[in-house]
Scaffold this motif. Structure first.
Motif, mmCIF file in Angstrom:
data_model
loop_
_atom_site.group_PDB
_atom_site.id
_atom_site.type_symbol
_atom_site.label_atom_id
_atom_site.label_comp_id
_atom_site.label_asym_id
_atom_site.label_seq_id
_atom_site.Cartn_x
_atom_site.Cartn_y
_atom_site.Cartn_z
ATOM 1 N N GLY A 123 9.433 9.192 -33.466
ATOM 2 C CA GLY A 123 8.414 9.706 -34.221
ATOM 3 C C GLY A 123 7.101 10.102 -33.429
ATOM 4 O O GLY A 123 7.506 10.303 -32.017
ATOM 5 N N ASP A 124 6.094 10.358 -33.926
ATOM 6 C CA ASP A 124 4.880 10.680 -33.203
ATOM 7 C C ASP A 124 4.535 9.467 -32.150
ATOM 8 O O ASP A 124 4.032 9.819 -31.015
ATOM 9 N N LYS A 125 4.627 8.282 -32.719
ATOM 10 C CA LYS A 125 4.363 7.042 -31.827
ATOM 11 C C LYS A 125 5.397 6.319 -31.564
ATOM 12 O O LYS A 125 5.641 5.371 -32.334
ATOM 13 N N ASP B 238 1.476 10.333 -43.741
ATOM 14 C CA ASP B 238 1.352 11.036 -42.478
ATOM 15 C C ASP B 238 2.949 11.044 -41.875
ATOM 16 O O ASP B 238 3.457 11.739 -41.210
ATOM 17 N N GLY B 239 3.407 9.855 -42.229
ATOM 18 C CA GLY B 239 4.890 9.367 -41.664
ATOM 19 C C GLY B 239 5.776 10.306 -42.154
ATOM 20 O O GLY B 239 7.072 10.091 -41.857
#
Length: 414
Positions: A86-88, A279-280
């Motif tokens: 993912g993004d993080k 957002d996820g």
């Protein structure tokens, strides 16, 4: 020297641990780690030697057939790793097992050895306790640490508990002395319906963990299971006037105590969770007016009559005055809903301690209902556990029969 061949370099790893037994009322904590392992397809890379830490007369091995060949599964503690993209991106090291029967210091040192070799930045230990909390309200989850700096930076309670403890407390203190940041998260399980499973408490722990480590955790069918569980308990409680009145008393006490929080911090936390899930790319729903375990608005403030069918209903206990409660995963000596009489005036404080004796004793059959929890002074306002029972509990799920006093070799006991 711990060899970790085949384990890739991890990204900002967090170790998440839970142990069946005394610190695991309703199997809520161990089920939460099992859920993470299943959803993220964890890969086991190590298992502690069962001979070193377990009494096999308390936690008996099991025999099973594999293609006609008999095999033995020994009680132990396993470590697995999950890669979260993912993004993080952030990886998790999952520790799941049974509270050891002996050599707790060596046990903790071995786990810390793995944490050091893997570069673990934070250890989060999950636990569950029995308390005077209504099943119709959001499950109280206390986050505590014995590190004052960590308490300030992560908005946690600093534990002040003194008394008997379990492996959760020992491991947290071992981490603190080794310079590894460590946090314990404790879910309060209603003492009058404490038999496992308790998907609502499991869901509450996962949501609190999600907030703590700032990452989206896939919940799968847990929200539906939690709603079905509550609906089943609602129906059982409605069949007993005394239980229904007791639950109403707990609801009124809880609502009065937490009304200010419900309109402030809890709503903010719920809104942040909603944004993170949106957002996820996961299932999102509008933020509710009260903190819930699933992210759905007010999903546990009394389910309606429709919806998912309830799980198999537990057996009603027979009245057993003076019956001794059990600890850990079983929580009460009875199956089903315990008669609350005699328990409403027993008070205590929520488990908030690193020590972990909180997964403690459950209620008795009808009179003298009692639970036990390790008390954190700072978390008294959040949930209350029942007074500690002198009796010791059954071992955690997957363990053999047998019991002993706290501190003995029973893996379900401190």
């Amino acid at each position: 020297m711990i060899e970790l061949e085949g384990v890739p370099e991890l990204v900002d790893p967090v170790m998440v641990a839970a142990f069946e037994g005394w610190n695991d009322a309703g199997d809520a904590a161990s089920t939460a780690v099992a859920h993470l392992d299943r959803e993220w397809k964890g890969e086991v890379f190590a298992a502690l030697d069962a001979e070193d830490y377990y009494d096999f007369q308390v936690n008996r091995p099991t025999v099973w057939l594999d293609g006609g060949v008999r095999k033995i599964t020994w009680p132990t503690t396993k470590l697995s790793v999950v890669r979260v993209g993912g993004d993080k991106p952030r990886d998790l090291v999952l520790v799941r097992g049974i509270e050891p029967s002996m050599r707790w210091r060596s046990f903790c040192n071995e786990l810390l050895g793995f944490a050091h070799e893997l570069g673990v930045e934070l250890v989060v230990i999950l636990g569950a306790l029995l308390g005077d909390t209504p099943h119709t309200r959001p499950v109280p989850v206390s986050g505590v640490t014995s590190d004052p700096d960590l308490a300030r930076t992560m908005d946690l309670e600093e534990t002040k508990y003194e008394g008997p403890t379990g492996i959760v407390g020992i491991l947290q203190e071992a981490c603190t002395h080794a310079g590894v940041p460590a946090v314990s998260l404790w879910a309060a399980v209603p003492h009058y319906v404490s038999q496992p499973p308790n998907p609502k408490a499991t869901l509450a722990l996962l949501n609190r963990l999600e907030d703590l480590i700032d990452m989206r955790i896939p919940l799968g069918e847990l929200p539906e299971d939690a709603r079905a569980w509550q609906l089943g308990v609602d129906q059982l409680a409605a069949e007993d006037t005394e239980v229904a009145e007791y639950v109403q008393t707990l609801e009124e006490a809880r609502d009065t105590a937490e009304l200010p929080e419900a309109s402030g911090e809890a709503i903010a936390r719920e809104f942040e969770r909603y944004l993170r899930r949106r957002d996820g790319g996961g299932p999102a729903s509008p933020p509710g007016s009260h903190a819930t375990e699933s992210g759905d608005p007010a999903s546990y403030l009394r389910d309606g009559p429709g919806g998912r069918a309830r799980p198999p209903r537990p057996l009603r206990p027979e009245a057993t005055d003076g019956a001794e409660g059990t600890e850990g995963t079983e929580g009460t000596s009875d199956e089903g809903i315990s008669d609350p009489s005699g328990s409403s005036d027993s008070s205590g404080s929520s488990e908030g301690d690193a020590s972990g004796a909180s997964g403690a004793t459950g209620s008795s059959g009808t009179k003298g209902t009692s639970g036990s929890s390790e008390a954190s002074d700072a978390s008294d306002a959040e949930s209350s556990g029942s007074e500690s029972s002198e009796s010791s509990g059954s071992s955690g799920s997957g363990s053999g029969s047998g019991s002993s006093d706290p501190g003995s070799s029973d893996s379900s006991e401190d």
